[in-house]
Enzyme design. Structure first.
Site, PDB file in Angstrom:
ATOM      1  N   GLU A  68       0.883  -1.157   0.000  1.00 23.41           N
ATOM      2  CA  GLU A  68       0.000   0.000   0.000  1.00 23.41           C
ATOM      3  C   GLU A  68       0.920   1.205   0.000  1.00 23.41           C
ATOM      4  O   GLU A  68       1.784   1.307   0.875  1.00 23.41           O
ATOM      5  CB  GLU A  68      -0.794  -0.039   1.314  1.00 23.41           C
ATOM      6  N   ARG A 303       5.171 -13.265   9.474  1.00 26.25           N
ATOM      7  CA  ARG A 303       5.817 -11.981   9.225  1.00 26.25           C
ATOM      8  C   ARG A 303       7.113 -11.901  10.017  1.00 26.25           C
ATOM      9  O   ARG A 303       7.323 -12.644  10.975  1.00 26.25           O
ATOM     10  CB  ARG A 303       4.898 -10.827   9.577  1.00 26.25           C
ATOM     11  N   LYS A 313       4.133   0.699  10.108  1.00 26.53           N
ATOM     12  CA  LYS A 313       4.325   1.972   9.395  1.00 26.53           C
ATOM     13  C   LYS A 313       3.835   3.142  10.246  1.00 26.53           C
ATOM     14  O   LYS A 313       4.417   4.215  10.216  1.00 26.53           O
ATOM     15  CB  LYS A 313       3.552   1.958   8.078  1.00 26.53           C
TER      16      LYS A 313
HETATM   17  P1  ATP Z   1       2.136  -2.051   8.086  1.00 25.34           P
HETATM   18  O1  ATP Z   1       1.245  -2.907   8.937  1.00 25.34           O
HETATM   19  O2  ATP Z   1       3.445  -1.715   8.680  1.00 25.34           O
HETATM   20  O3  ATP Z   1       1.434  -0.858   7.508  1.00 25.34           O
HETATM   21  P2  ATP Z   1       1.471  -3.591   5.867  1.00 25.34           P
HETATM   22  O4  ATP Z   1       1.481  -5.055   6.002  1.00 25.34           O
HETATM   23  O5  ATP Z   1       0.156  -2.932   5.946  1.00 25.34           O
HETATM   24  O6  ATP Z   1       2.513  -2.981   6.884  1.00 25.34           O
HETATM   25  P3  ATP Z   1       1.698  -3.413   3.066  1.00 25.34           P
HETATM   26  O7  ATP Z   1       2.135  -2.255   2.267  1.00 25.34           O
HETATM   27  O8  ATP Z   1       0.274  -3.791   3.006  1.00 25.34           O
HETATM   28  O9  ATP Z   1       2.144  -3.110   4.557  1.00 25.34           O
HETATM   29  O10 ATP Z   1       2.620  -4.673   2.823  1.00 25.34           O
HETATM   30  C1  ATP Z   1       3.021  -5.133   1.568  1.00 25.34           C
HETATM   31  C2  ATP Z   1       3.461  -6.563   1.712  1.00 25.34           C
HETATM   32  O11 ATP Z   1       4.528  -6.672   2.666  1.00 25.34           O
HETATM   33  C3  ATP Z   1       2.335  -7.439   2.219  1.00 25.34           C
HETATM   34  O12 ATP Z   1       2.262  -8.575   1.376  1.00 25.34           O
HETATM   35  C4  ATP Z   1       2.723  -7.788   3.603  1.00 25.34           C
HETATM   36  O13 ATP Z   1       2.267  -9.065   3.940  1.00 25.34           O
HETATM   37  C5  ATP Z   1       4.244  -7.701   3.579  1.00 25.34           C
HETATM   38  N1  ATP Z   1       4.770  -7.361   4.896  1.00 25.34           N
HETATM   39  C6  ATP Z   1       4.501  -6.272   5.623  1.00 25.34           C
HETATM   40  N2  ATP Z   1       5.127  -6.304   6.809  1.00 25.34           N
HETATM   41  C7  ATP Z   1       5.833  -7.472   6.838  1.00 25.34           C
HETATM   42  C8  ATP Z   1       6.697  -8.118   7.794  1.00 25.34           C
HETATM   43  N3  ATP Z   1       6.961  -7.573   8.980  1.00 25.34           N
HETATM   44  N4  ATP Z   1       7.252  -9.304   7.459  1.00 25.34           N
HETATM   45  C9  ATP Z   1       6.994  -9.853   6.263  1.00 25.34           C
HETATM   46  N5  ATP Z   1       6.191  -9.319   5.326  1.00 25.34           N
HETATM   47  C10 ATP Z   1       5.611  -8.139   5.597  1.00 25.34           C
HETATM   48 MG    MG Z   2      -1.465  -3.241   4.685  1.00 21.11          MG
END
Ligand code: ATP
Ligand code: MG
Length: 602
Positions: A68, A303, A313
């Site tokens: 995102e 994760r 984030k």
């Molecule tokens: P945040 O919760 O920090 O906003 P998010 O998961 O919402 O992170 P996205 O931009 O939706 O962030 O993530 C893009 C991809 O990265 C997704 O497929 C997500 O599963 C993966 N991802 C995010 N954080 C992690 C993590 N800590 N370990 C492994 N993969 C991750």
């Molecule tokens: Mg997300």
């Protein structure tokens, strides 16, 4: 411990170190069985008819990385990038970079650009014949709307106008089945008319949602008629004001995957409970002839949780916005831009992703694992250099007499003590004269037990220079040592015959006063002093390490003064350092501590 470093980044992870994991096994099984062999690909994302007119898909598998664009990527995303792009690379597939920009309010072009940079920098590429642009989910809004109407027409979706509170109460909970909405029995024609009014802006935000009609008694709450479209009168950074209704993530994501002919849709464990809806939705749309079969399949992995780090984030934004760090690329941040500025290399992050592996259960990875990967990739590649971080002047009192007044003697040392086979190490050039800088801690007026460095009467080697014998020191009125005094032992210059005629127990690092250059050195430490700063709802701001940055004025040898920004070095005995990408310049050198030579924590 040798790591190939000349290979392009995307192929840097050495074949032998790739351990199997459950994702690899699934893909190998699918390739074996030909699960996806019948797929066609029309060269761009699209519906069933679009792909039916295309060629058999030249990509054996398709994965995707779908961030995102609402913040900077962090080390957890790096893991996901390495997994998704790495699997596509290893199995003759393609990995799509897709911006999941279905939420109109939080997204920004700044983040889009930084994500593109981060993926490229990590060594990966999403381009494929006929297309080098990343995909964006907002391009699929038209299809998503069509899919929603198709579900309505088939009796699989309805417009619900309960209040948010009613909807929440009627959803039930773990032990209690949900209650049907009074709007659930509306006819398809009625639903269609109402949904079009939603689309046309006749209803305010929150007045209605479109829900999938599945099972209000399902033990999986995600199947209790999940909302799939909501009203949001908001401008979108790509589609502007074209839409005032937006798809929910759980509806949008499976469709994005299917339009792009993704085979293996890999996400983190918290989406496991969404998988039944993912499958339900795609089956309905395949039945209706809108999407091509076979459907993509979702797989979940744990994760990354890294000690001494927060990866949300929102929390990272808080650190930036409240001035706890100096921006998203502060070298203490676990963002990819921060790690990069800290001195991390793409190879080190790829090695890290490989080493921590892919599992299905959550665990914590120790921060030292990440640091170890950086050390390993820099050990054979980073040029060495001598730097004095806490300088005191050493005067060789007999220099003028035995070497000649004002004499400066040229010295050399190899930049790489263990160069790759068949490669000669470049030489570093520097000079020694009557005065040199040494570390304050390398002199003791009264030596502690076992001390082998400078104290009156003891001999040491100035590394790459001469053997010297300490004779004492001078002090100011406060008793503070201002100079260390020694005599040079002639004919002991490193690399000359007879250099070893005088035996010493220690060699110390130094930099000549004549050619040493002042530099700002930023000594970074972990940003948090608590291993799990935000676990269990703790306030992570309370766990900030007050000593995460100390700035010192150091003296560096001349070879380092000519470093290019971003070049990595081993400052002998101190650790690995990088010339700061932003602030380092010729004439004003600035270095960041990337990682120490040994794990000094814990
Ligand atoms: P945040 O919760 O920090 O906003 P998010 O998961 O919402 O992170 P996205 O931009 O939706 O962030 O993530 C893009 C991809 O990265 C997704 O497929 C997500 O599963 C993966 N991802 C995010 N954080 C992690 C993590 N800590 N370990 C492994 N993969 C991750
Ligand atoms: Mg997300």
């Amino acid at each position: 411990m040798s790591t190939p470093t000349s290979a392009p980044a995307a192929t840097a992870a050495p074949e032998a170190s790739k351990t199997s994991n459950f994702l690899r096994q699934i893909i190998e099984h699918d390739l074996d069985k030909g699960t996806y062999a019948s797929r066609r690909w029309a060269g761009s994302p699209g519906d069933a008819a679009h792909h039916a007119a295309g060629e058999p898909d030249p990509a054996k598998i398709r994965t995707r990385f779908p961030p995102e664009p609402n913040g900077y990527l962090h080390v957890g995303h790096a893991k996901s990038i390495c997994i998704n792009f790495g699997l596509a690379r290893d199995y003759g597939g393609v990995c799509h970079l897709r911006f999941d920009d279905t939420n109109p309010e939080k997204e920004d072009q700044e983040y889009v650009n930084s994500i593109i940079d981060a993926v490229r920098w990590l060594g990966f590429d999403w381009s494929q014949p006929g297309n080098s642009q990343p995909y964006q989910a907002s391009d699929y809004f038209g299809f998503m709307y069509r899919a929603a109407e198709a579900l309505i027409e088939a009796g699989h979706a309805y417009v619900d106008e309960q209040t948010a509170e009613e909807m929440r109460a009627n959803r039930g909970d773990f032990g209690k089945p949900g209650v049907d909405s009074p709007y659930r029995s509306r006819s398809p024609a009625e639903n269609l008319a109402r949904f079009r009014q939603m689309r046309d802006g006749a209803l305010p935000d929150g007045a209605a949602v479109l829900r999938a009609k599945i099972d209000m008694a399902s033990p999986n709450i995600n199947l209790r008629d999940p909302a799939i479209y909501r009203i949001k009168h908001a401008e979108h950074h790509h589609t502007g004001n074209q839409w005032c209704i937006y798809p929910m993530y759980t509806f949008a994501h499976p469709i994005e995957d299917a339009l792009e002919q993704i085979t293996h849709s890999i996400c983190t464990l918290e989406f496991e409970d969404q998988r039944p809806f993912y499958d339900w939705l795609l089956q309905r749309l395949i039945e209706g002839g809108l999407l091509a079969a076979p459907a993509p399949h979702q797989y979940e992995f744990a994760r990354l949780n890294l000690t001494y780090v927060v990866t949300s984030k929102r929390k990272l934004a808080q650190l930036v916005n409240e001035g706890k760090v100096n921006g998203w690329d502060d070298p203490r941040m676990p963002t990819i831009v921060g790690l990069r500025r800290r001195g991390y290399t793409p190879e080190s992050l790829q090695l890290f992703a490989e080493r921590i592996g892919v599992t299905k259960s959550d665990s914590w990875i120790d921060y030292s694992t990440l640091e170890g990967c950086l050390r390993e990739t820099l050990e054979t590649t980073a040029h060495r250099g001598m730097v004095v971080l806490n300088p005191v002047k050493l005067v060789l009192t007999n220099w003028d007499e035995v070497m000649g007044a004002g004499h400066l003697e040229p010295c050399t040392l190899p930049a790489l003590p263990h160069p790759p086979e068949g490669v000669a190490s470049p030489l570093r050039h520097f000079q020694i004269g009557k005065e040199v800088w040494i570390e304050r801690e390398d002199f003791a007026e009264v030596p502690p037990k076992g001390y082998k460095r400078l104290f009156p009467g003891n001999k040491v080697r100035l590394k790459g220079g001469y053997v010297i014998e300490c004779t004492g020191c001078t002090k100011d009125a406060n008793g503070h040592i201002t100079e260390v005094l020694a005599t040079v032992v002639p004919d002991t210059k490193s690399g000359t015959p007879g250099a070893d005629s005088v035996k010493v127990k220690a060699a110390i690092t130094w930099v000549g006063v004549s050619d040493g250059v002042q530099a700002e050195v930023r000594m970074y430490d972990r940003l948090f002093s608590d291993a799990q700063p935000d676990a269990g709802g703790k306030d992570f701001l309370q766990a900030l390490n007050p000593n995460s940055l100390k700035v010192v004025t150091a003296i560096i040898e001349p070879s380092l003064a000519h470093a290019q920004p971003d070049a990595k070095f081993q400052f002998e005995r101190h650790g690995y350092f990088v010339a700061d990408r932003v602030d380092h310049a010729l004439g004003k050198p600035v270095f960041n501590l990337a990682v120490g030579l040994k794990d000094s924590w814990g």
